[in-house]
Motif scaffolding. Sequence first.
Motif, PDB file in Angstrom:
ATOM      1  N   GLY A   1      34.242 -12.961  19.153  1.00  0.00           N
ATOM      2  CA  GLY A   1      33.098 -13.744  18.724  1.00  0.00           C
ATOM      3  C   GLY A   1      31.844 -13.500  19.532  1.00  0.00           C
ATOM      4  N   GLN A   2      32.002 -13.067  20.803  1.00  0.00           N
ATOM      5  CA  GLN A   2      30.820 -12.855  21.628  1.00  0.00           C
ATOM      6  C   GLN A   2      29.954 -11.710  21.119  1.00  0.00           C
ATOM      7  N   ARG A   3      30.481 -10.886  20.220  1.00  0.00           N
ATOM      8  CA  ARG A   3      29.670  -9.813  19.644  1.00  0.00           C
ATOM      9  C   ARG A   3      28.539 -10.357  18.783  1.00  0.00           C
ATOM     10  N   LEU A   4      28.694 -11.564  18.266  1.00  0.00           N
ATOM     11  CA  LEU A   4      27.730 -12.104  17.314  1.00  0.00           C
ATOM     12  C   LEU A   4      26.864 -13.205  17.904  1.00  0.00           C
ATOM     13  N   VAL A   5      26.978 -13.458  19.194  1.00  0.00           N
ATOM     14  CA  VAL A   5      26.124 -14.449  19.840  1.00  0.00           C
ATOM     15  C   VAL A   5      25.178 -13.734  20.786  1.00  0.00           C
ATOM     16  N   GLN A   6      24.084 -14.393  21.107  1.00  0.00           N
ATOM     17  CA  GLN A   6      23.107 -13.773  21.984  1.00  0.00           C
ATOM     18  C   GLN A   6      23.695 -13.547  23.366  1.00  0.00           C
ATOM     19  N   PRO A   7      23.345 -12.431  23.990  1.00  0.00           N
ATOM     20  CA  PRO A   7      23.899 -12.123  25.311  1.00  0.00           C
ATOM     21  C   PRO A   7      23.601 -13.232  26.312  1.00  0.00           C
TER      22      PRO A   7
ATOM     23  N   TRP B   1      36.397  -9.883  11.688  1.00  0.00           N
ATOM     24  CA  TRP B   1      36.991  -9.445  12.952  1.00  0.00           C
ATOM     25  C   TRP B   1      36.045  -9.739  14.114  1.00  0.00           C
ATOM     26  N   ALA B   2      34.775  -9.402  13.931  1.00  0.00           N
ATOM     27  CA  ALA B   2      33.801  -9.629  14.999  1.00  0.00           C
ATOM     28  C   ALA B   2      33.576 -11.116  15.247  1.00  0.00           C
ATOM     29  N   THR B   3      33.670 -11.922  14.203  1.00  0.00           N
ATOM     30  CA  THR B   3      33.409 -13.357  14.340  1.00  0.00           C
ATOM     31  C   THR B   3      34.531 -14.075  15.068  1.00  0.00           C
TER      32      THR B   3
ATOM     33  N   VAL C   1      25.003 -18.991  33.186  1.00  0.00           N
ATOM     34  CA  VAL C   1      24.112 -19.703  32.267  1.00  0.00           C
ATOM     35  C   VAL C   1      24.911 -20.666  31.403  1.00  0.00           C
ATOM     36  N   THR C   2      26.083 -20.232  30.986  1.00  0.00           N
ATOM     37  CA  THR C   2      26.941 -21.092  30.173  1.00  0.00           C
ATOM     38  C   THR C   2      27.293 -22.366  30.918  1.00  0.00           C
ATOM     39  N   VAL C   3      27.677 -22.234  32.177  1.00  0.00           N
ATOM     40  CA  VAL C   3      28.036 -23.404  32.978  1.00  0.00           C
ATOM     41  C   VAL C   3      26.818 -24.296  33.204  1.00  0.00           C
ATOM     42  N   SER C   4      25.648 -23.679  33.389  1.00  0.00           N
ATOM     43  CA  SER C   4      24.439 -24.471  33.622  1.00  0.00           C
ATOM     44  C   SER C   4      24.042 -25.287  32.408  1.00  0.00           C
ATOM     45  N   ASP C   5      24.499 -24.873  31.203  1.00  0.00           N
ATOM     46  CA  ASP C   5      24.203 -25.612  29.979  1.00  0.00           C
ATOM     47  C   ASP C   5      25.227 -26.699  29.686  1.00  0.00           C
ATOM     48  N   HIS C   6      26.185 -26.901  30.592  1.00  0.00           N
ATOM     49  CA  HIS C   6      27.222 -27.902  30.343  1.00  0.00           C
ATOM     50  C   HIS C   6      26.582 -29.275  30.195  1.00  0.00           C
ATOM     51  N   PRO C   7      27.036 -30.087  29.221  1.00  0.00           N
ATOM     52  CA  PRO C   7      26.417 -31.397  28.988  1.00  0.00           C
ATOM     53  C   PRO C   7      26.468 -32.326  30.184  1.00  0.00           C
TER      54      PRO C   7
ATOM     55  N   ALA D   1      31.550 -22.269  23.831  1.00  0.00           N
ATOM     56  CA  ALA D   1      31.063 -21.775  22.542  1.00  0.00           C
ATOM     57  C   ALA D   1      29.760 -21.001  22.686  1.00  0.00           C
ATOM     58  N   HIS D   2      28.974 -21.295  23.729  1.00  0.00           N
ATOM     59  CA  HIS D   2      27.768 -20.504  23.981  1.00  0.00           C
ATOM     60  C   HIS D   2      28.125 -19.047  24.242  1.00  0.00           C
ATOM     61  N   ARG D   3      29.246 -18.849  24.871  1.00  0.00           N
ATOM     62  CA  ARG D   3      29.651 -17.512  25.291  1.00  0.00           C
ATOM     63  C   ARG D   3      30.481 -16.793  24.232  1.00  0.00           C
ATOM     64  N   LEU D   4      31.382 -17.509  23.587  1.00  0.00           N
ATOM     65  CA  LEU D   4      32.345 -16.885  22.680  1.00  0.00           C
ATOM     66  C   LEU D   4      32.010 -17.068  21.207  1.00  0.00           C
ATOM     67  N   GLY D   5      31.064 -17.939  20.902  1.00  0.00           N
ATOM     68  CA  GLY D   5      30.710 -18.180  19.510  1.00  0.00           C
ATOM     69  C   GLY D   5      31.354 -19.448  18.983  1.00  0.00           C
ATOM     70  N   ARG D   6      30.588 -20.221  18.229  1.00  0.00           N
ATOM     71  CA  ARG D   6      31.093 -21.496  17.732  1.00  0.00           C
ATOM     72  C   ARG D   6      32.209 -21.308  16.709  1.00  0.00           C
ATOM     73  N   SER D   7      32.017 -20.376  15.782  1.00  0.00           N
ATOM     74  CA  SER D   7      33.030 -20.179  14.741  1.00  0.00           C
ATOM     75  C   SER D   7      34.361 -19.760  15.340  1.00  0.00           C
ATOM     76  N   SER D   8      34.311 -18.866  16.311  1.00  0.00           N
ATOM     77  CA  SER D   8      35.537 -18.404  16.955  1.00  0.00           C
ATOM     78  C   SER D   8      36.242 -19.544  17.669  1.00  0.00           C
ATOM     79  N   VAL D   9      35.492 -20.359  18.391  1.00  0.00           N
ATOM     80  CA  VAL D   9      36.090 -21.476  19.125  1.00  0.00           C
ATOM     81  C   VAL D   9      36.708 -22.487  18.158  1.00  0.00           C
ATOM     82  N   ILE D  10      36.009 -22.796  17.070  1.00  0.00           N
ATOM     83  CA  ILE D  10      36.555 -23.737  16.084  1.00  0.00           C
ATOM     84  C   ILE D  10      37.846 -23.191  15.484  1.00  0.00           C
ATOM     85  N   PHE D  11      37.842 -21.924  15.120  1.00  0.00           N
ATOM     86  CA  PHE D  11      39.018 -21.302  14.507  1.00  0.00           C
ATOM     87  C   PHE D  11      40.233 -21.375  15.430  1.00  0.00           C
TER      88      PHE D  11
END
Length: 287
Positions: free
Chosen positions: A267-273, A261-263, A278-284, A117-127
């Motif tokens: 979805g990555q269009r609406l999240v910070q680059p 459409w962007a969301t 970095v995404t993997v390093s933030d894994h819980p 979700a860090h990479r693709l956006g939370r809303s997109s992943v939930i949808f």
Amino acid sequence: MKEDGIRASSEGKEPEHSPPGVVLVPRPSSHPQDPLVSIWPQEHLWPRNNWPYRRKQLILATLCLASFSGAIAPLSGQLNLAQQAKIYGKTRVQESYANSAALAGMAFGPFFFAPVAHRLGRSSVIFWCILCALVCQIWAAVMTRSDDYIPYIISRLFAGFFGAVPTVLGPRVITDLLFLHQRGRAFMALHMAFLFGTIAGPTFSAFISANAFFPVEFWWTVGLLGATAILIFLFLEETGYDRENPDRNPAIPTNWLANRWATFFFGQRLVQPTTWSVTVSDHPLKN
């Protein structure tokens, strides 16, 4: 302080023009993309919002519905096992393995999707997780032949894998939308929706399928998940905002269709680059 990759500046400081005794955590900005409060006019007791509370309430209600529906899906076949045991030629204990598979999916799915979700956006992943849970319910409903036992178990595994995701990503949206002192009731509502879903799924399904062929215990959830997906598409939004580096925030399309459409489709269009490393390093599991 850093929350979900969004840095909040001046933590613990009372902003200028705030009501007496109120300390805002995190401190809001005045940018229209910031979901938090814009300014505190001296002539008003409460702040003017960048995002009206009605907008936030719709997002929270949608998250609660997604959490509820996602919890119902994997557990909807929990009680009515007699017909399946007869069709598959298995004992009831073997049929109960479907419940174990669903719980395993619910346990491990969020560990996969939380960093994604860090990479693709939370809303997109939930949808898309809700849509995938819907597909898994259809998959389970058509497993009516004697050799469908293993595919049926796998369908329950993936229903749990996708279904639990909204409950895990939802708190991160709440953190973006609300100040620290406002979050308690929102967290409670979200997790009560999830807990009610874990109870409602097997209870409603057992009642509905008591005198019917077992697939009906999955078919009714298809409609619920479909309605949930539609409401997510209509109301859920990306909420992350970097207040220390506003230039890093991507531009949000103002046109409604372009925004949707962007969301949800890119979805990555609406999240910070960010990067996958970095995404993997933030894994819980790495924290």
